[in-house]
Write an enzyme that holds these catalytic residues in place. Structure first.
Site, PDB file in Angstrom:
ATOM      1  N   GLN A   1      -5.025  -1.803   9.166  1.00  0.00           N
ATOM      2  CA  GLN A   1      -4.842  -3.093   8.498  1.00  0.00           C
ATOM      3  C   GLN A   1      -5.528  -4.191   9.316  1.00  0.00           C
ATOM      4  O   GLN A   1      -5.279  -4.321  10.513  1.00  0.00           O
ATOM      5  CB  GLN A   1      -3.337  -3.379   8.342  1.00  0.00           C
ATOM      6  CG  GLN A   1      -3.018  -4.626   7.573  1.00  0.00           C
ATOM      7  CD  GLN A   1      -3.513  -4.568   6.110  1.00  0.00           C
ATOM      8  OE1 GLN A   1      -3.352  -3.558   5.426  1.00  0.00           O
ATOM      9  NE2 GLN A   1      -4.127  -5.647   5.655  1.00  0.00           N
TER      10      GLN A   1
ATOM     11  N   LYS B   1       0.841  -1.203   0.000  1.00  0.00           N
ATOM     12  CA  LYS B   1       0.000   0.000   0.000  1.00  0.00           C
ATOM     13  C   LYS B   1       0.876   1.252   0.000  1.00  0.00           C
ATOM     14  O   LYS B   1       0.623   2.201  -0.730  1.00  0.00           O
ATOM     15  CB  LYS B   1      -0.952  -0.010   1.215  1.00  0.00           C
ATOM     16  CG  LYS B   1      -2.052  -1.040   1.044  1.00  0.00           C
ATOM     17  CD  LYS B   1      -2.897  -1.241   2.281  1.00  0.00           C
ATOM     18  CE  LYS B   1      -3.848  -2.422   2.039  1.00  0.00           C
ATOM     19  NZ  LYS B   1      -4.666  -2.764   3.191  1.00  0.00           N
TER      20      LYS B   1
ATOM     21  N   ASP C   1     -11.056   2.566   3.082  1.00  0.00           N
ATOM     22  CA  ASP C   1     -11.367   1.135   2.905  1.00  0.00           C
ATOM     23  C   ASP C   1     -12.853   0.931   2.608  1.00  0.00           C
ATOM     24  O   ASP C   1     -13.259  -0.137   2.150  1.00  0.00           O
ATOM     25  CB  ASP C   1     -11.027   0.356   4.199  1.00  0.00           C
ATOM     26  CG  ASP C   1      -9.658  -0.315   4.123  1.00  0.00           C
ATOM     27  OD1 ASP C   1      -9.171  -0.560   3.001  1.00  0.00           O
ATOM     28  OD2 ASP C   1      -9.084  -0.606   5.200  1.00  0.00           O
TER      29      ASP C   1
END
Ligand code: NDP
Length: 279
Positions: free
Chosen positions: A96, A52, A119
Site C-alpha cells: 500500500q 481491498k 498493481d
C-alpha cells in the site's frame, strides 16, 4: 445535462463476473491469494487496505495482511517481499502506497515479482504496456477504459486529452488510450494554454489532484469527461478535479465524484488478482 457514467454499478458488474470466474477456477482446484503489505498506520491507507480485503472476500479469494510498524526497515520489507515471491500459495502482492519516507518506494515496487505485481507498477509491466505486450496494467487507468467501453463511448479515432502525467494514472492512461486507437494529448503543470487544449478533447480525462480545476470553460460541448481526482473538505464531502455542476451542463457523459472512477480501481485490482491465478 450530461448522462452519468455510473462507476458503482459498473464496478459491481465486474465484481460479479469475477466472482463467477473465481468459482470456476476453484472447481479446477485453483485458489487465489492476495498479500497486502501496509507499513505504518496512515488512516487513509488503512481504509484502502480494508476495502481491498473486503473485495477479495466478496469475489472469493483469500487475502493475507501484513501490517508492519512505521519503523520497518527497507531490508525487512524486501525480505518479506522475497518470501512472498517464493510462496506458491500467493498469486498477488501489493504494498500500500505511500510508504514512510525512509523506505525507497521504487525499489520496493520493483522487488515484487512482475508475475505477482497486481498493481501493475513494476517497471517490467509498465514497459510491457508501452510496447504492447501482456502484463498487469495499473488499476485506475484500466478501470477508466472499462468505464468508457461499458458506457458505449467510442474511443477509436477520438481526441483524448489527459491532464496529469503521474506514473500510476496519467502515463499508463495515455498508453492505454493509444492502444485503443485514440489520438492522445498529455497535459501537465508546464503545459501552456491548458484551457484551449482541453477544449479540443472528445474525451477529457483529468488526474491533477487540484480540486475543481476544470470548469465549464475547459470543456467542448458534448465531450466525455472522466474525473479521477478525490478531495475531501472539512465536512468530509467529496469533490473531484472537475467542477461537476458546470461541466455536466456541457459534457455528454461524465463520471461523478464519488461513484465514478473510485470504485473501478478496486474492481480492476480484483481483475488483476484473478488474472494472476491463471498465470
Ligand atoms: P500526482 O500528484 O502524482 O500527479 C498530478 C499530475 O497533475 C502531475 O502530472 C502534474 O504535473 C499535473 N498537474 C498538477 N497541477 C496541474 C495544473 N495546474 N495544470 C496541469 N497539470 C497539473 O497525482 P495522481 O495522478 O496520483 O492523482 C491525481 C488525482 O487523482 C488525485 O486527486 C488523487 O487523489 C486521485 N486519484 C484517484 C484514484 C482513484 O481511484 N479514483 C487513484 C489515484 C489517484 P507535473 O507532472 O508537471 O507535476
Amino acid at each position: 445535462m450530461a448522462q452519468l457514467i455510473d462507476g458503482k454499478k459498473i464496478s459491481s458488474e465486474i465484481k460479479e463476473e469475477l466472482k463467477a470466474k473465481v468459482a470456476e477456477l476453484k472447481q479446477k482446484g485453483i485458489e487465489g491469494t492476495l498479500a497486502v503489505i501496509q507499513v505504518g498506520n496512515d488512516p487513509a491507507s488503512s481504509v484502502y487496505v480494508k476495502n481491498k480485503k473486503r473485495a477479495c472476500e466478496y469475489i472469493g479469494i483469500h487475502s493475507k495482511s501484513f501490517e508492519l510498524p512505521e519503523e520497518t526497515t527497507q531490508e525487512e520489507l524486501l525480505r518479506l517481499i522475497s518470501d512472498l515471491n517464493e510462496d506458491g500459495s500467493v498469486n498477488g502482492i501489493l504494498t500500500q502506497l505511500p510508504v514512510p519516507a525512509h523506505i525507497d518506494e521504487k525499489e520496493i515496487i520493483n522487488a515484487i515479482s512482475p508475475k505477482k505485481d497486481v498493481d501493475g507498477f513494476h517497471t517490467q509491466n509498465v514497459g510491457s504496456l508501452a510496447v504492447g505486450q501482456e502484463g498487469f496494467v495499473s488499476c485506475t487507468p484500466a478501470g477508466i477504459i472499462e468505464l468508457l467501453k461499458r458506457s458505449d463511448v467510442e474511443i477509436d479515432g477520438k481526441h483524448c486529452v489527459i491532464v496529469g502525467r503521474s506514473n500510476i494514472v496519467g502515463k499508463p492512461m495515455a498508453l492505454l488510450m493509444l492502444r485503443e486507437n485514440a489520438t492522445v494529448t498529455v497535459a501537465h503543470s508546464h503545459t501552456k494554454n491548458l484551457q484551449e487544449i482541453c477544449r479540443t478533447a472528445d474525451i477529457l480525462i483529468v488526474a491533477v489532484g487540484k480540486r475543481e480545476l476544470i470548469t465549464g470553460d475547459f470543456v467542448k460541448e458534448g465531450a466525455v469527461v472522466i474525473d479521477v481526482g478525490i478531495h475531501r473538505d472539512e465536512n468530509k464531502k467529496l469533490f473531484g478535479d472537475v467542477k461537476f455542476e458546470e461541466v455536466s451542463q456541457k459534457a455528454s457523459k461524465i463520471t461523478p465524484v464519488p461513484g465514478g472512477v473510485g470504485p473501478m480501481t478496486i474492481a480492476m485490482l480484483m481483475n488483476n488478482c484473478v488474472e494472476a491465478m491463471d498465470k
